[in-house]
Design a protein around this motif. Structure first.
Motif, PDB file in Angstrom:
ATOM      1  N   GLN A  68       0.834  -1.196   0.000  1.00  0.00           N
ATOM      2  CA  GLN A  68       0.000   0.000   0.000  1.00  0.00           C
ATOM      3  C   GLN A  68       0.876   1.256   0.000  1.00  0.00           C
ATOM      4  O   GLN A  68       0.919   2.007   0.968  1.00  0.00           O
ATOM      5  CB  GLN A  68      -0.925  -0.017   1.227  1.00  0.00           C
ATOM      6  N   ASP A  69       1.578   1.474  -1.087  1.00  0.00           N
ATOM      7  CA  ASP A  69       2.330   2.718  -1.223  1.00  0.00           C
ATOM      8  C   ASP A  69       2.424   3.084  -2.688  1.00  0.00           C
ATOM      9  O   ASP A  69       2.176   2.273  -3.578  1.00  0.00           O
ATOM     10  CB  ASP A  69       3.714   2.633  -0.562  1.00  0.00           C
ATOM     11  N   LEU A  70       2.796   4.328  -2.924  1.00  0.00           N
ATOM     12  CA  LEU A  70       2.760   4.886  -4.260  1.00  0.00           C
ATOM     13  C   LEU A  70       3.708   4.176  -5.217  1.00  0.00           C
ATOM     14  O   LEU A  70       3.437   4.083  -6.414  1.00  0.00           O
ATOM     15  CB  LEU A  70       3.120   6.387  -4.182  1.00  0.00           C
ATOM     16  N   ARG A  71       4.813   3.665  -4.714  1.00  0.00           N
ATOM     17  CA  ARG A  71       5.846   3.117  -5.586  1.00  0.00           C
ATOM     18  C   ARG A  71       5.836   1.593  -5.658  1.00  0.00           C
ATOM     19  O   ARG A  71       6.837   0.987  -6.023  1.00  0.00           O
ATOM     20  CB  ARG A  71       7.219   3.592  -5.099  1.00  0.00           C
ATOM     21  N   ARG A 121       3.792   4.541 -18.447  1.00  0.00           N
ATOM     22  CA  ARG A 121       2.480   4.156 -17.923  1.00  0.00           C
ATOM     23  C   ARG A 121       2.303   4.622 -16.485  1.00  0.00           C
ATOM     24  O   ARG A 121       1.239   5.130 -16.109  1.00  0.00           O
ATOM     25  CB  ARG A 121       2.305   2.633 -18.008  1.00  0.00           C
ATOM     26  N   GLU A 122       3.355   4.471 -15.673  1.00  0.00           N
ATOM     27  CA  GLU A 122       3.273   4.893 -14.277  1.00  0.00           C
ATOM     28  C   GLU A 122       3.030   6.398 -14.175  1.00  0.00           C
ATOM     29  O   GLU A 122       2.203   6.858 -13.374  1.00  0.00           O
ATOM     30  CB  GLU A 122       4.573   4.523 -13.556  1.00  0.00           C
ATOM     31  N   LEU A 123       3.739   7.175 -14.990  1.00  0.00           N
ATOM     32  CA  LEU A 123       3.552   8.626 -14.967  1.00  0.00           C
ATOM     33  C   LEU A 123       2.159   9.002 -15.439  1.00  0.00           C
ATOM     34  O   LEU A 123       1.516   9.900 -14.869  1.00  0.00           O
ATOM     35  CB  LEU A 123       4.610   9.301 -15.838  1.00  0.00           C
ATOM     36  N   ARG A 124       1.659   8.313 -16.450  1.00  0.00           N
ATOM     37  CA  ARG A 124       0.316   8.589 -16.952  1.00  0.00           C
ATOM     38  C   ARG A 124      -0.734   8.287 -15.886  1.00  0.00           C
ATOM     39  O   ARG A 124      -1.669   9.073 -15.670  1.00  0.00           O
ATOM     40  CB  ARG A 124       0.064   7.757 -18.208  1.00  0.00           C
ATOM     41  N   ASP A 125      -0.576   7.159 -15.191  1.00  0.00           N
ATOM     42  CA  ASP A 125      -1.529   6.795 -14.141  1.00  0.00           C
ATOM     43  C   ASP A 125      -1.509   7.813 -13.002  1.00  0.00           C
ATOM     44  O   ASP A 125      -2.553   8.186 -12.461  1.00  0.00           O
ATOM     45  CB  ASP A 125      -1.211   5.400 -13.599  1.00  0.00           C
ATOM     46  N   LEU A 131      -1.334  12.551  -8.602  1.00  0.00           N
ATOM     47  CA  LEU A 131      -0.360  12.134  -7.607  1.00  0.00           C
ATOM     48  C   LEU A 131       1.037  12.549  -8.063  1.00  0.00           C
ATOM     49  O   LEU A 131       1.268  12.825  -9.236  1.00  0.00           O
ATOM     50  CB  LEU A 131      -0.412  10.619  -7.410  1.00  0.00           C
ATOM     51  N   PRO A 132       1.994  12.616  -7.110  1.00  0.00           N
ATOM     52  CA  PRO A 132       3.384  12.933  -7.477  1.00  0.00           C
ATOM     53  C   PRO A 132       3.923  11.891  -8.449  1.00  0.00           C
ATOM     54  O   PRO A 132       3.537  10.720  -8.377  1.00  0.00           O
ATOM     55  CB  PRO A 132       4.132  12.887  -6.138  1.00  0.00           C
ATOM     56  N   PRO A 133       4.822  12.274  -9.368  1.00  0.00           N
ATOM     57  CA  PRO A 133       5.408  13.619  -9.509  1.00  0.00           C
ATOM     58  C   PRO A 133       4.602  14.562 -10.376  1.00  0.00           C
ATOM     59  O   PRO A 133       5.015  15.691 -10.601  1.00  0.00           O
ATOM     60  CB  PRO A 133       6.756  13.307 -10.166  1.00  0.00           C
ATOM     61  N   ALA A 134       3.444  14.110 -10.907  1.00  0.00           N
ATOM     62  CA  ALA A 134       2.643  14.980 -11.755  1.00  0.00           C
ATOM     63  C   ALA A 134       2.049  16.140 -10.957  1.00  0.00           C
ATOM     64  O   ALA A 134       1.923  17.261 -11.463  1.00  0.00           O
ATOM     65  CB  ALA A 134       1.530  14.167 -12.412  1.00  0.00           C
ATOM     66  N   CYS A 191      -1.653  20.268  -4.900  1.00  0.00           N
ATOM     67  CA  CYS A 191      -1.705  21.380  -5.829  1.00  0.00           C
ATOM     68  C   CYS A 191      -0.950  21.015  -7.101  1.00  0.00           C
ATOM     69  O   CYS A 191      -0.266  19.993  -7.166  1.00  0.00           O
ATOM     70  CB  CYS A 191      -1.095  22.647  -5.204  1.00  0.00           C
ATOM     71  N   GLU A 192      -1.054  21.850  -8.122  1.00  0.00           N
ATOM     72  CA  GLU A 192      -0.277  21.646  -9.330  1.00  0.00           C
ATOM     73  C   GLU A 192       1.186  21.959  -9.054  1.00  0.00           C
ATOM     74  O   GLU A 192       1.520  22.704  -8.123  1.00  0.00           O
ATOM     75  CB  GLU A 192      -0.810  22.541 -10.455  1.00  0.00           C
ATOM     76  N   ARG A 193       2.086  21.396  -9.872  1.00  0.00           N
ATOM     77  CA  ARG A 193       3.515  21.562  -9.629  1.00  0.00           C
ATOM     78  C   ARG A 193       3.916  23.033  -9.620  1.00  0.00           C
ATOM     79  O   ARG A 193       4.799  23.446  -8.871  1.00  0.00           O
ATOM     80  CB  ARG A 193       4.325  20.826 -10.694  1.00  0.00           C
ATOM     81  N   ARG A 194       3.266  23.859 -10.438  1.00  0.00           N
ATOM     82  CA  ARG A 194       3.641  25.272 -10.509  1.00  0.00           C
ATOM     83  C   ARG A 194       3.350  26.012  -9.209  1.00  0.00           C
ATOM     84  O   ARG A 194       3.882  27.107  -8.985  1.00  0.00           O
ATOM     85  CB  ARG A 194       2.921  25.946 -11.675  1.00  0.00           C
ATOM     86  N   GLN A 195       2.512  25.427  -8.361  1.00  0.00           N
ATOM     87  CA  GLN A 195       2.185  26.062  -7.088  1.00  0.00           C
ATOM     88  C   GLN A 195       2.995  25.495  -5.932  1.00  0.00           C
ATOM     89  O   GLN A 195       2.785  25.885  -4.781  1.00  0.00           O
ATOM     90  CB  GLN A 195       0.696  25.887  -6.777  1.00  0.00           C
ATOM     91  N   ALA A 196       3.911  24.590  -6.208  1.00  0.00           N
ATOM     92  CA  ALA A 196       4.623  23.896  -5.142  1.00  0.00           C
ATOM     93  C   ALA A 196       5.368  24.856  -4.219  1.00  0.00           C
ATOM     94  O   ALA A 196       5.341  24.710  -2.995  1.00  0.00           O
ATOM     95  CB  ALA A 196       5.591  22.878  -5.740  1.00  0.00           C
ATOM     96  N   ARG A 197       6.058  25.844  -4.801  1.00  0.00           N
ATOM     97  CA  ARG A 197       6.824  26.772  -3.968  1.00  0.00           C
ATOM     98  C   ARG A 197       5.922  27.577  -3.042  1.00  0.00           C
ATOM     99  O   ARG A 197       6.214  27.755  -1.868  1.00  0.00           O
ATOM    100  CB  ARG A 197       7.637  27.701  -4.867  1.00  0.00           C
ATOM    101  N   ALA A 198       4.785  28.044  -3.589  1.00  0.00           N
ATOM    102  CA  ALA A 198       3.867  28.845  -2.782  1.00  0.00           C
ATOM    103  C   ALA A 198       3.253  28.015  -1.664  1.00  0.00           C
ATOM    104  O   ALA A 198       3.115  28.483  -0.522  1.00  0.00           O
ATOM    105  CB  ALA A 198       2.771  29.438  -3.672  1.00  0.00           C
ATOM    106  N   VAL A 199       2.873  26.783  -1.976  1.00  0.00           N
ATOM    107  CA  VAL A 199       2.302  25.914  -0.946  1.00  0.00           C
ATOM    108  C   VAL A 199       3.353  25.576   0.106  1.00  0.00           C
ATOM    109  O   VAL A 199       3.064  25.566   1.314  1.00  0.00           O
ATOM    110  CB  VAL A 199       1.736  24.633  -1.583  1.00  0.00           C
TER     111      VAL A 199
END
Length: 229
Positions: A68-71, A121-125, A131-134, A191-199
Motif C-alpha cells: 500500500q504505497d505509491l511506488r 504508464r506509471e507517470l500517466r496513471d 499524484l506525485p510527480p505529476a 496542488c499543481e507543480r507550478r504552485q509547489a513553492r507557494a504551498v
C-alpha cells in the motif's frame, strides 16, 4: 521462521544434495562460489554469481504488487529487472520465470523488457490520479487538536486543495514527541507543480506560527510522501 528461510529449507530437501544459499535480512551473502547450487534471496539481497545464474525464479510477486504505497509497481519492476539481469549475465544466457498474472501491467512490461513503457504508464496513471510527480502533495500529520491549530494558521494559495483527515497509514511512524498509542491523523495538501513553492512557503509559515505560540501538540509535514493513507 520467515518466508525466505522456509523456502530455502524446502528447496534444500527437494534439490538435495545440491547446496542451498539463503540471503536475506541481516544474513546477506555477497557472493556464491562457482558450481551448481540453489540461491534463495529476498529482493535486493541477491548475491553475485561469477558464472551468472542459470535460472531466476521470481516468487511471491503478490507481496510486492500488493504493497500500500505509491511506488509499489515501480519498486516491483525495478527489483524484478535487477534479478532478471542476473540470469541475462550468464555466459550461455539464463532463464527467467515469474509466478504472476501476465495480464498485470507491471508484469506485462517485464515480459517484454520495456522499462521505458513501464515508466510512461506509471507517470500517466499518476497524472490521472493527481499524484506525485505529476502533482505536488504534502502530508500533515498530527493529533486532531494539533491539526486543527495548524489549519487555523495555514493560508494556502488559490487552487490548492485539502484532503482528509484520515488515520495515519499503517507502518508510518508518528511525529516525534507524540506519546505512544496517541491517535494520529493525516491531512493532504495537493496542488499543481507550478504552485509547489507557494504551498511550501505557506506550510512553513504555519509551522513557524505554531512554534512562536509554542503549541504543545507536534505536527509533521512531509512533502510527496510514498504512503498517503
Amino acid at each position: 521462521m520467515v518466508g525466505s528461510d522456509r523456502t530455502a529449507e524446502e528447496f534444500g530437501r527437494i534439490f538435495s544434495p545440491f547446496p542451498v544459499v539463503a540471503s536475506s535480512g541481516e544474513r546477506i551473502a555477497d557472493e556464491v562460489a562457482p558450481g551448481p547450487r540453489i540461491v534463495v534471496a529476498t529482493p535486493g539481497a541477491e548475491p553475485r554469481a561469477p558464472e551468472g545464474y542459470g535460472t531466476v525464479l521470481l516468487l511471491d510477486t503478490w507481496a510486492m504488487l500488493g504493497r500500500q504505497d505509491l511506488r509499489a509497481d515501480e519498486d516491483a519492476f525495478a527489483a524484478w529487472a535487477r534479478a532478471a539481469n542476473l540470469a541475462r549475465s550468464a555466459a550461455d544466457g539464463g532463464h527467467v520465470v515469474i509466478d504472476a498474472d501476465a495480464a498485470h501491467p507491471t508484469v506485462a512490461d517485464l515480459l517484454v523488457w520495456d522499462a521505458v513503457g513501464a515508466a510512461d504508464r506509471e507517470l500517466r496513471d499518476r497524472s490521472e490520479a493527481q499524484l506525485p510527480p505529476a502533482f505536488h502533495v504534502a502530508a500533515v500529520d498530527g493529533t486532531e487538536s494539533g491539526l486543527r491549530t495548524f489549519m487555523e494558521s495555514l493560508e494556502l494559495p488559490g487552487g490548492a486543495e485539502i484532503l482528509g483527515p484520515v488515520d495515519l497509514p499503517r507502518g508510518a511512524r508518528p511525529p516525534a514527541g507524540v506519546e505512544p498509542g496517541t491517535p494520529i491523523q493525516r491531512l493532504l495538501v495537493r496542488c499543481e507543480r507550478r504552485q509547489a513553492r507557494a504551498v511550501g512557503s505557506a506550510l512553513k509559515a504555519a509551522q513557524a506560527v505554531r512554534a512562536t505560540r509554542k503549541d504543545p501538540e507536534p505536527v509533521r509535514v512531509i512533502v510527496d510522501p510514498i504512503r498517503f493513507g
